[in-house]
Design a protein around this motif. Structure first.
Motif, PDB file in Angstrom:
ATOM      1  N   GLY A   1       3.504  11.443   3.201  1.00  0.00           N
ATOM      2  CA  GLY A   1       2.615  11.499   2.055  1.00  0.00           C
ATOM      3  C   GLY A   1       3.144  12.394   0.955  1.00  0.00           C
ATOM      4  O   GLY A   1       3.039  12.085  -0.232  1.00  0.00           O
ATOM      5  N   GLN A   2       3.743  13.516   1.326  1.00  0.00           N
ATOM      6  CA  GLN A   2       4.275  14.448   0.343  1.00  0.00           C
ATOM      7  C   GLN A   2       5.375  13.796  -0.490  1.00  0.00           C
ATOM      8  O   GLN A   2       5.425  13.964  -1.712  1.00  0.00           O
ATOM      9  N   ASN A   3       6.254  13.053   0.153  1.00  0.00           N
ATOM     10  CA  ASN A   3       7.323  12.382  -0.586  1.00  0.00           C
ATOM     11  C   ASN A   3       6.776  11.258  -1.456  1.00  0.00           C
ATOM     12  O   ASN A   3       7.287  11.006  -2.542  1.00  0.00           O
TER      13      ASN A   3
ATOM     14  N   GLY B   1       7.718  -6.845  -1.121  1.00  0.00           N
ATOM     15  CA  GLY B   1       6.947  -7.492  -0.072  1.00  0.00           C
ATOM     16  C   GLY B   1       7.032  -6.808   1.280  1.00  0.00           C
ATOM     17  O   GLY B   1       6.615  -7.381   2.289  1.00  0.00           O
ATOM     18  N   GLN B   2       7.547  -5.574   1.321  1.00  0.00           N
ATOM     19  CA  GLN B   2       7.658  -4.855   2.580  1.00  0.00           C
ATOM     20  C   GLN B   2       6.448  -3.942   2.772  1.00  0.00           C
ATOM     21  O   GLN B   2       5.824  -3.502   1.809  1.00  0.00           O
ATOM     22  N   GLU B   3       6.140  -3.654   4.009  1.00  0.00           N
ATOM     23  CA  GLU B   3       4.944  -2.881   4.341  1.00  0.00           C
ATOM     24  C   GLU B   3       5.244  -1.386   4.379  1.00  0.00           C
ATOM     25  O   GLU B   3       6.366  -0.975   4.674  1.00  0.00           O
ATOM     26  N   ILE B   4       4.211  -0.583   4.100  1.00  0.00           N
ATOM     27  CA  ILE B   4       4.324   0.866   4.135  1.00  0.00           C
ATOM     28  C   ILE B   4       3.339   1.411   5.147  1.00  0.00           C
ATOM     29  O   ILE B   4       2.186   0.973   5.216  1.00  0.00           O
ATOM     30  N   GLY B   5       3.790   2.366   5.966  1.00  0.00           N
ATOM     31  CA  GLY B   5       2.944   2.974   6.972  1.00  0.00           C
ATOM     32  C   GLY B   5       2.851   4.482   6.793  1.00  0.00           C
ATOM     33  O   GLY B   5       3.579   5.095   6.012  1.00  0.00           O
ATOM     34  N   ASN B   6       1.934   5.082   7.535  1.00  0.00           N
ATOM     35  CA  ASN B   6       1.637   6.513   7.477  1.00  0.00           C
ATOM     36  C   ASN B   6       2.537   7.255   8.462  1.00  0.00           C
ATOM     37  O   ASN B   6       2.489   7.023   9.663  1.00  0.00           O
TER      38      ASN B   6
ATOM     39  N   ARG C   1      -4.533  13.015   4.221  1.00  0.00           N
ATOM     40  CA  ARG C   1      -3.860  13.300   2.948  1.00  0.00           C
ATOM     41  C   ARG C   1      -2.840  12.201   2.637  1.00  0.00           C
ATOM     42  O   ARG C   1      -2.697  11.778   1.491  1.00  0.00           O
ATOM     43  N   THR C   2      -2.146  11.737   3.676  1.00  0.00           N
ATOM     44  CA  THR C   2      -1.179  10.661   3.469  1.00  0.00           C
ATOM     45  C   THR C   2      -1.886   9.375   3.084  1.00  0.00           C
ATOM     46  O   THR C   2      -1.451   8.668   2.163  1.00  0.00           O
ATOM     47  N   GLN C   3      -2.986   9.057   3.775  1.00  0.00           N
ATOM     48  CA  GLN C   3      -3.752   7.863   3.426  1.00  0.00           C
ATOM     49  C   GLN C   3      -4.235   7.932   1.978  1.00  0.00           C
ATOM     50  O   GLN C   3      -4.188   6.940   1.239  1.00  0.00           O
TER      51      GLN C   3
ATOM     52  N   ALA D   1      -9.803   7.507  13.484  1.00  0.00           N
ATOM     53  CA  ALA D   1     -10.808   8.160  12.639  1.00  0.00           C
ATOM     54  C   ALA D   1     -10.311   8.328  11.214  1.00  0.00           C
ATOM     55  O   ALA D   1     -11.101   8.337  10.263  1.00  0.00           O
ATOM     56  N   ALA D   2      -8.989   8.436  11.047  1.00  0.00           N
ATOM     57  CA  ALA D   2      -8.397   8.586   9.713  1.00  0.00           C
ATOM     58  C   ALA D   2      -8.232   7.251   8.993  1.00  0.00           C
ATOM     59  O   ALA D   2      -7.713   7.219   7.877  1.00  0.00           O
ATOM     60  N   GLY D   3      -8.657   6.166   9.625  1.00  0.00           N
ATOM     61  CA  GLY D   3      -8.623   4.864   8.964  1.00  0.00           C
ATOM     62  C   GLY D   3      -7.416   4.019   9.288  1.00  0.00           C
ATOM     63  O   GLY D   3      -7.157   3.020   8.614  1.00  0.00           O
ATOM     64  N   LEU D   4      -6.671   4.384  10.313  1.00  0.00           N
ATOM     65  CA  LEU D   4      -5.477   3.636  10.714  1.00  0.00           C
ATOM     66  C   LEU D   4      -5.780   2.828  11.969  1.00  0.00           C
ATOM     67  O   LEU D   4      -6.311   3.355  12.951  1.00  0.00           O
ATOM     68  N   THR D   5      -5.446   1.550  11.945  1.00  0.00           N
ATOM     69  CA  THR D   5      -5.807   0.653  13.036  1.00  0.00           C
ATOM     70  C   THR D   5      -4.833   0.717  14.198  1.00  0.00           C
ATOM     71  O   THR D   5      -5.233   0.630  15.364  1.00  0.00           O
ATOM     72  N   TYR D   6      -3.536   0.853  13.877  1.00  0.00           N
ATOM     73  CA  TYR D   6      -2.508   0.778  14.915  1.00  0.00           C
ATOM     74  C   TYR D   6      -1.554   1.965  14.838  1.00  0.00           C
ATOM     75  O   TYR D   6      -1.236   2.461  13.752  1.00  0.00           O
ATOM     76  N   ALA D   7      -1.071   2.360  16.015  1.00  0.00           N
ATOM     77  CA  ALA D   7       0.021   3.324  16.122  1.00  0.00           C
ATOM     78  C   ALA D   7       1.232   2.584  16.679  1.00  0.00           C
ATOM     79  O   ALA D   7       1.118   1.881  17.684  1.00  0.00           O
TER      80      ALA D   7
END
Length: 315
Positions: free
Chosen positions: A111-113, A128-133, A156-158, A189-195
């Protein structure tokens, strides 16, 4: 005295006087402007409301996020993810390679970057590429963080990625992290569905030539998730034993592989060249690079307590 000459002399004196006054105003009498106050751009990602909401959901019994892991069976496919946000020139070259090979990938970014490289985020999304946390600073061993700190890293990253992309990621990764029950609940809880849990890892800049990449690709089992490290993980002070609450939930018998380093002489290759070589080797071997979303998803089920086990055994 000639009146014409006198008039010209008077005009010249007047012009010199005006010029001197202007000079005095602009360079002498003008007060020096106060320097602009320093603005911490990270403040835009404080995410106080999001963190409070995540804490409330966690306290209410948030279920854990699902884990995306390697495909079962002899499926001749792999997925590619990148750990860390690259600088824009490298990002552009990586995207060109992905486009040339028609390959989807996920860029897990700090998130900082992302705050300081919005143009790189837009470039990745436009391709068209995906971004993750990848947590706010790319923390190694995220499962060891106190819950409040972990939620801050995630939320914060989200928040800042949501500002850059007008949407929030659904995928999470952290380097060298054990996916515990408490970690996965915080992720959800932070809103992310998958790890996403990688099974093979490669650090960019370790190949010297194409044959090194081909040798590496030959060791990658079918069905693997390949994580390519573009940045150095950030170490965090070990949490106290009281803060480490949970047991491992995933990969109790890890299958993560670190294939041997390249032995060829010469300087390391560019990460984009390495990617090109690996994708070419996968194609030659008949292995398809697919979206991470095509891979197996595991929902963690808590193990029963010893007391419950004893109770069932006596029935």
């Amino acid at each position: 005295m000639n009146y014409r000459k006198l008039g010209l002399f008077a005009i010249l004196v007047l012009l010199c006087t005006c010029g001197g006054l202007i000079l005095l105003r602009d360079y002498v009498a003008k007060p020096t402007a106060a320097p602009l106050p320093y603005v911490d751009r990270d403040d835009v990602c404080s995410a106080a409301e999001e963190i409070a909401g995540a804490e409330a959901r966690l306290a209410a019994g948030e279920p854990p996020a699902e884990v995306i892991t390697r495909s079962s069976g002899d499926v001749r496919q792999v997925a590619v993810v990148f750990d860390g946000l690259p600088e824009r020139p490298l990002a552009s070259r990586l995207l060109e390679v992905l486009q040339r090979h028609h390959v989807p990938a996920v860029f897990f970014v700090e998130g900082q970057n992302a705050v300081h490289q919005p143009e790189t985020i837009r470039l990745i999304r436009a391709a068209g590429q995906e971004i993750g946390n990848y947590t706010y600073v790319g923390i190694r061993g995220a499962e060891k963080l106190p819950t409040k700190r972990l939620l801050a890293e995630l939320c914060r990253t989200q928040h800042c990625l949501g500002i850059q992309m007008q949407e929030v990621p659904c995928l999470f990764r952290a380097p060298h992290t054990v996916y515990t029950d408490s970690l996965l609940r915080a992720v959800h809880a932070a809103g992310l569905t998958y790890a996403v849990k990688e099974t093979v890892r490669h650090t960019a800049g370790t190949f010297r030539e194409e044959r090194d990449a081909a040798a590496f690709a030959a060791t990658v089992p079918a069905g693997s998730i390949l994580a390519i490290g573009l940045s150095q993980p950030v170490d965090v002070k070990e949490a106290s034993s009281a803060e480490i609450e949970e047991r491992p939930a995933v990969d109790k018998k890890p299958t993560l592989k670190d294939p041997p380093s390249a032995q060829s002489a010469g300087p390391p290759a560019d990460a984009a060249d390495e990617l090109d070589w690996m994708l070419t080797a996968f194609e030659a071997a008949g292995i398809e690079v697919r979206s991470i979303h095509a891979f197996r998803k595991i929902r963690y089920v808590s193990e029963p307590s010893p007391v419950a086990e004893a109770g069932r055994g006596g029935v």
